[in-house]
Design a protein around this motif. Structure first.
Motif, PDB file in Angstrom:
ATOM      1  N   ARG A   5     -21.125  21.445 -19.098  1.00  0.00           N
ATOM      2  CA  ARG A   5     -22.123  20.934 -20.048  1.00  0.00           C
ATOM      3  C   ARG A   5     -22.447  19.499 -19.692  1.00  0.00           C
ATOM      4  NH1 ARG A   5     -20.332  23.337 -25.390  1.00  0.00           N
ATOM      5  NH2 ARG A   5     -20.983  21.370 -26.335  1.00  0.00           N
ATOM      6  N   LYS A   6     -23.691  19.154 -19.922  1.00  0.00           N
ATOM      7  CA  LYS A   6     -24.184  17.821 -19.574  1.00  0.00           C
ATOM      8  C   LYS A   6     -23.305  16.698 -20.144  1.00  0.00           C
ATOM      9  CE  LYS A   6     -28.878  18.354 -18.852  1.00  0.00           C
ATOM     10  NZ  LYS A   6     -30.288  18.303 -19.208  1.00  0.00           N
ATOM     11  N   GLY A   7     -22.860  15.843 -19.272  1.00  0.00           N
ATOM     12  CA  GLY A   7     -22.147  14.650 -19.732  1.00  0.00           C
ATOM     13  C   GLY A   7     -20.686  14.862 -20.098  1.00  0.00           C
ATOM     14  N   GLU A   8     -20.223  16.127 -20.023  1.00  0.00           N
ATOM     15  CA  GLU A   8     -18.817  16.372 -20.357  1.00  0.00           C
ATOM     16  C   GLU A   8     -17.989  16.442 -19.087  1.00  0.00           C
ATOM     17  OE1 GLU A   8     -18.437  19.772 -22.922  1.00  0.00           O
ATOM     18  OE2 GLU A   8     -19.704  18.852 -24.454  1.00  0.00           O
ATOM     19  N   LEU A   9     -17.611  15.279 -18.587  1.00  0.00           N
ATOM     20  CA  LEU A   9     -16.880  15.225 -17.321  1.00  0.00           C
ATOM     21  C   LEU A   9     -15.398  14.971 -17.564  1.00  0.00           C
ATOM     22  CD1 LEU A   9     -19.310  12.944 -15.249  1.00  0.00           C
ATOM     23  CD2 LEU A   9     -19.077  15.413 -15.049  1.00  0.00           C
ATOM     24  N   SER A  10     -14.559  15.695 -16.850  1.00  0.00           N
ATOM     25  CA  SER A  10     -13.123  15.417 -16.893  1.00  0.00           C
ATOM     26  C   SER A  10     -12.876  14.120 -16.116  1.00  0.00           C
ATOM     27  CB  SER A  10     -12.350  16.579 -16.263  1.00  0.00           C
ATOM     28  OG  SER A  10     -12.584  16.592 -14.867  1.00  0.00           O
ATOM     29  N   PRO A  11     -11.735  13.469 -16.339  1.00  0.00           N
ATOM     30  CA  PRO A  11     -11.469  12.234 -15.586  1.00  0.00           C
ATOM     31  C   PRO A  11     -11.556  12.452 -14.074  1.00  0.00           C
ATOM     32  CG  PRO A  11      -9.816  12.558 -17.306  1.00  0.00           C
ATOM     33  CD  PRO A  11     -10.678  13.783 -17.299  1.00  0.00           C
ATOM     34  N   GLU A  12     -11.082  13.611 -13.601  1.00  0.00           N
ATOM     35  CA  GLU A  12     -11.135  13.899 -12.166  1.00  0.00           C
ATOM     36  C   GLU A  12     -12.584  14.033 -11.688  1.00  0.00           C
ATOM     37  OE1 GLU A  12      -9.174  15.451 -14.280  1.00  0.00           O
ATOM     38  OE2 GLU A  12      -7.143  15.613 -13.469  1.00  0.00           O
ATOM     39  N   GLU A  13     -13.422  14.620 -12.529  1.00  0.00           N
ATOM     40  CA  GLU A  13     -14.829  14.776 -12.151  1.00  0.00           C
ATOM     41  C   GLU A  13     -15.520  13.417 -12.077  1.00  0.00           C
ATOM     42  OE1 GLU A  13     -15.596  19.309 -13.828  1.00  0.00           O
ATOM     43  OE2 GLU A  13     -15.992  17.602 -15.141  1.00  0.00           O
ATOM     44  N   LYS A  14     -15.131  12.531 -12.990  1.00  0.00           N
ATOM     45  CA  LYS A  14     -15.676  11.168 -12.933  1.00  0.00           C
ATOM     46  C   LYS A  14     -15.247  10.501 -11.630  1.00  0.00           C
ATOM     47  CE  LYS A  14     -16.281  10.248 -17.814  1.00  0.00           C
ATOM     48  NZ  LYS A  14     -15.531   9.937 -19.024  1.00  0.00           N
ATOM     49  N   ASP A  15     -13.971  10.714 -11.278  1.00  0.00           N
ATOM     50  CA  ASP A  15     -13.468  10.184 -10.007  1.00  0.00           C
ATOM     51  C   ASP A  15     -14.293  10.723  -8.839  1.00  0.00           C
ATOM     52  OD1 ASP A  15     -11.542   8.793 -11.257  1.00  0.00           O
ATOM     53  OD2 ASP A  15      -9.860  10.121 -10.719  1.00  0.00           O
ATOM     54  N   LEU A  16     -14.567  12.033  -8.900  1.00  0.00           N
ATOM     55  CA  LEU A  16     -15.304  12.667  -7.801  1.00  0.00           C
ATOM     56  C   LEU A  16     -16.657  11.981  -7.586  1.00  0.00           C
ATOM     57  CD1 LEU A  16     -15.565  15.012  -5.728  1.00  0.00           C
ATOM     58  CD2 LEU A  16     -16.655  16.347  -7.529  1.00  0.00           C
ATOM     59  N   LEU A  17     -17.381  11.711  -8.660  1.00  0.00           N
ATOM     60  CA  LEU A  17     -18.684  11.056  -8.517  1.00  0.00           C
ATOM     61  C   LEU A  17     -18.544   9.672  -7.880  1.00  0.00           C
ATOM     62  CD1 LEU A  17     -20.578  12.098 -11.783  1.00  0.00           C
ATOM     63  CD2 LEU A  17     -20.555  13.199  -9.542  1.00  0.00           C
ATOM     64  N   GLY A  18     -17.464   8.984  -8.249  1.00  0.00           N
ATOM     65  CA  GLY A  18     -17.224   7.669  -7.653  1.00  0.00           C
ATOM     66  C   GLY A  18     -16.925   7.781  -6.170  1.00  0.00           C
ATOM     67  N   VAL A  19     -16.128   8.780  -5.825  1.00  0.00           N
ATOM     68  CA  VAL A  19     -15.738   9.005  -4.434  1.00  0.00           C
ATOM     69  C   VAL A  19     -16.958   9.400  -3.590  1.00  0.00           C
ATOM     70  CG1 VAL A  19     -14.482  10.666  -3.011  1.00  0.00           C
ATOM     71  CG2 VAL A  19     -13.312   9.513  -4.880  1.00  0.00           C
ATOM     72  N   ILE A  20     -17.862  10.165  -4.187  1.00  0.00           N
ATOM     73  CA  ILE A  20     -19.086  10.567  -3.471  1.00  0.00           C
ATOM     74  C   ILE A  20     -19.924   9.342  -3.136  1.00  0.00           C
ATOM     75  CG2 ILE A  20     -21.334  11.722  -3.792  1.00  0.00           C
ATOM     76  CD1 ILE A  20     -19.784  13.945  -5.276  1.00  0.00           C
ATOM     77  N   ALA A  21     -20.033   8.453  -4.101  1.00  0.00           N
ATOM     78  CA  ALA A  21     -20.828   7.237  -3.877  1.00  0.00           C
ATOM     79  C   ALA A  21     -20.249   6.434  -2.716  1.00  0.00           C
ATOM     80  CB  ALA A  21     -20.857   6.395  -5.147  1.00  0.00           C
ATOM     81  N   LYS A  22     -18.915   6.446  -2.596  1.00  0.00           N
ATOM     82  CA  LYS A  22     -18.274   5.688  -1.510  1.00  0.00           C
ATOM     83  C   LYS A  22     -18.291   6.451  -0.198  1.00  0.00           C
ATOM     84  CE  LYS A  22     -15.056   2.989  -4.344  1.00  0.00           C
ATOM     85  NZ  LYS A  22     -14.198   3.680  -5.337  1.00  0.00           N
ATOM     86  N   GLY A  23     -18.510   7.776  -0.275  1.00  0.00           N
ATOM     87  CA  GLY A  23     -18.548   8.579   0.947  1.00  0.00           C
ATOM     88  C   GLY A  23     -17.174   8.949   1.473  1.00  0.00           C
ATOM     89  N   ASN A  24     -16.175   8.950   0.618  1.00  0.00           N
ATOM     90  CA  ASN A  24     -14.828   9.315   1.049  1.00  0.00           C
ATOM     91  C   ASN A  24     -14.638  10.838   0.978  1.00  0.00           C
ATOM     92  OD1 ASN A  24     -12.098   9.707   1.407  1.00  0.00           O
ATOM     93  ND2 ASN A  24     -11.505   7.899   0.222  1.00  0.00           N
ATOM     94  N   VAL A  25     -14.897  11.495   2.112  1.00  0.00           N
ATOM     95  CA  VAL A  25     -14.904  12.962   2.140  1.00  0.00           C
ATOM     96  C   VAL A  25     -13.508  13.534   1.900  1.00  0.00           C
ATOM     97  CG1 VAL A  25     -15.436  14.975   3.564  1.00  0.00           C
ATOM     98  CG2 VAL A  25     -16.888  12.959   3.694  1.00  0.00           C
TER      99      VAL A  25
END
Ligand SMILES: [Zn+2]
Ligand SMILES: [Zn+2]
Length: 429
Positions: A5-25
Motif C-alpha cells: 500500500r502506498k506509503g506503508e514501508l517497512s524499515p527495511e524497505e526504507k533502507d532499500l530506497l536509500g541504498v538504491i539512491a546510492k547505487g549499492n547493488v
C-alpha cells in the motif's frame, strides 16, 4: 504478504530506497532477500524501487530488481508514471531498453495523457524516444518460427529469428549499416535466408497496416528493410563480390547526397525517412559515421581529419572512394585551421584591448595567462593515430587516383565547400 500500500514501508524497505539512491547493488541484494521487503513496495508517491532505480539511471540496480520480480508495468504512481517513463526521463538508453525487454507497455499514458516516448521527447531525451519507437517485441517475431494454419514448416527458421530481430530493432536505418548487419551473420547473408526474412517482414508490414490501431511507422520500417533485403538478394545472385559491391554502390550514392547537402538542399530523402521512423529530430550534436551513418562515431581519418568513422572496418569500406579526395580535404582542413587560428588571434587581441580598457576604468581584472599563437594546434583528442589509411588496406591496391590540381583557378574565388564539391566531381569522372 498483503499487496503493498502506498506509503506503508517497512524499515527495511526504507533502507532499500536509500541504498538504491546510492547505487549499492550488493546491499540492495541483501535487503531484497529479507522477508520484510516487498520488491514492488510503494513510497508515499506510489513509486516502486524499480521506478526509483530507473529514474536515477542505475543500470545494475534495475537488473537486480527485475531479477527479483519487480513489476515493470506497475501503475500506482500518483501521476500515472511507469518505470519506462522514468527510464525515458533519465535518458539512460540501456535502462530504457531493459524495461522494454522486460515487457514494459509503450502505449500506457500518464495522468495528462502522455506516453513514455512523448515524455522522453518533451525533456529532449531523443535517443530514448528512438529506442522506444523502434522496439519490436521478440515474441512478435517468434510467432513466425512456428508453423501456422496449414503450413507444414514455419515461415521463419528459428536460427534466423535472432539476427533478423537485431536488424528490425536497429535505430540506424542507414542502408550500409543494414547490409553490414546482414553480412555480420553468415546464416542471414544467403539468398534463401533473405527470401524467408523479407517475406516475413512483408507479413508484419501488412499486419501493421491492418491492425485496429494502425502503426504506419513500423510498417514503413518493415517495408524499407524488406526492400534492402530484396536488393541484397539480387546482388548475391548477380555478383562475385557478394554484398561488398552493394555497400560500395551505396557509399558512392551517399557521396552524391553529401554533395546535395553541401549545396544546402537539406533535408535529404534519407534524413526524412530516418526522422519518420526513429522520431529523431534534426538538431543532433553528435558526429555520424561517414560510411554507415552510426551516431556517435569518434574516429577521424588520420590524414585529412575531415571525415568520421565508427572503426577501422568502416574506414576500410570507405577508402576506395575517400582516397580520391582525402588529400584535397586535408588541404581544406589545413586552410580552415589556419583561418580559425587567425580569427582566434583577432579575438584575443580584441579581448586584450577590452581588458586593458576595463583596467583603465578601474576594475580589477583577473590574472589570465594568454594562450600562445599555436594554441589551436593542440592535439585533437579524436585523432585516430593507429591507422594510416595509406597503409596496406585491401582497398589501396587500386590504381592511384589523380592528384588534385593545386593550381585550380577555383580555389581563390570560391568557398571551400564549392572547391570540395568540384574536386569530388572531378574525381568521379
Ligand atoms: Zn560506421
Ligand atoms: Zn582522409
Amino acid at each position: 504478504m498483503a499487496p503493498p500500500r502506498k506509503g506503508e514501508l517497512s524499515p527495511e524497505e526504507k533502507d532499500l530506497l536509500g541504498v538504491i539512491a546510492k547505487g549499492n547493488v550488493e546491499e540492495a541484494g541483501r535487503l531484497l532477500g529479507s522477508k520484510n521487503v516487498h520488491v514492488n513496495c510503494l513510497d508515499e508517491h506510489g513509486m516502486t524501487p524499480l521506478m526509483h532505480a530507473a529514474y536515477k539511471g542505475k543500470v545494475d540496480m534495475c537488473r537486480l530488481l527485475l531479477r527479483h520480480g519487480a513489476d515493470v508495468n506497475c501503475n500506482e504512481h500518483e501521476h500515472g508514471y511507469t518505470a519506462l517513463m522514468f527510464a525515458g526521463l533519465s535518458g539512460n538508453k540501456e535502462i530504457t531498453w531493459m524495461m522494454l525487454e522486460a515487457g514494459a507497455e509503450t502505449d500506457v499514458v500518464n495522468s495528462v495523457g502522455r506516453t513514455a516516448a512523448q515524455m522522453a521527447a518533451f525533456v529532449g531525451q531523443h535517443d530514448c524516444v528512438t529506442i522506444i519507437n523502434n522496439f519490436f517485441p521478440r515474441e512478435r517475431l517468434d510467432y513466425y518460427t512456428k508453423p501456422q494454419g496449414l503450413d507444414k514448416e514455419p515461415k521463419l527458421p528459428v536460427k534466423l529469428a535472432g539476427p533478423l530481430h537485431k536488424i528490425i530493432t536497429t535505430t540506424n536505418m542507414h542502408p550500409v549499416k543494414i547490409v553490414l548487419l546482414v553480412k555480420e551473420n553468415p546464416l542471414l547473408a544467403e539468398v534463401e535466408a533473405l527470401q524467408k526474412c523479407y517475406r516475413v517482414l512483408d507479413l508484419i508490414c501488412e499486419k501493421c497496416m491492418k491492425q485496429k490501431d494502425m502503426n504506419e511507422v513500423l510498417a514503413m520500417k518493415m517495408h524499407y528493410i524488406s526492400c534492402i533485403f530484396q536488393k541484397c538478394i539480387t546482388i548475391l545472385k548477380e555478383r562475385e563480390d557478394k554484398l561488398d559491391g552493394f555497400i560500395k554502390r551505396y557509399v558512392l550514392l551517399q557521396k552524391g547526397l553529401k554533395g546535395a547537402l553541401l549545396l544546402g538542399s537539406d533535408p535529404t530523402a534519407f534524413s526524412v525517412l530516418t526522422q519518420a521512423i526513429t522520431g529523431q529530430v534534426g538538431f543532433v550534436d553528435a558526429e555520424f559515421c561517414t560510411t554507415c551513418g552510426e551516431k556517435g562515431a569518434d574516429k577521424r581519418c588520420s590524414v585529412c581529419k575531415m571525415v568520421m568513422y565508427c572503426d577501422q572496418n568502416c574506414q576500410k569500406i570507405h577508402w576506395f572512394t575517400h582516397k580520391k579526395v582525402c588529400k584535397t580535404l586535408k588541404e581544406i582542413h589545413e586552410k580552415q585551421e589556419l583561418e580559425a587560428a587567425k580569427e582566434k588571434r583577432k579575438q584575443e587581441k580584441k579581448q586584450k584591448k577590452d581588458e586593458a580598457q576595463l583596467e583603465q576604468a578601474g576594475s580589477t581584472s583577473e590574472e589570465q595567462s594568454a594562450p600562445g599563437p599555436d594554441a589551436t594546434k593542440e592535439a585533437d583528442p579524436n585523432l585516430w593515430i593507429p591507422t594510416d589509411p595509406t597503409e596496406e588496406t585491401e582497398l589501396t591496391k587500386e590504381p592511384e587516383a589523380r592528384a588534385p590540381r593545386p593550381d585550380s583557378p577555383l580555389e581563390s574565388e570560391t568557398g571551400l565547400a564549392d572547391i570540395a564539391l568540384q574536386k569530388i566531381r572531378d574525381s568521379e569522372e
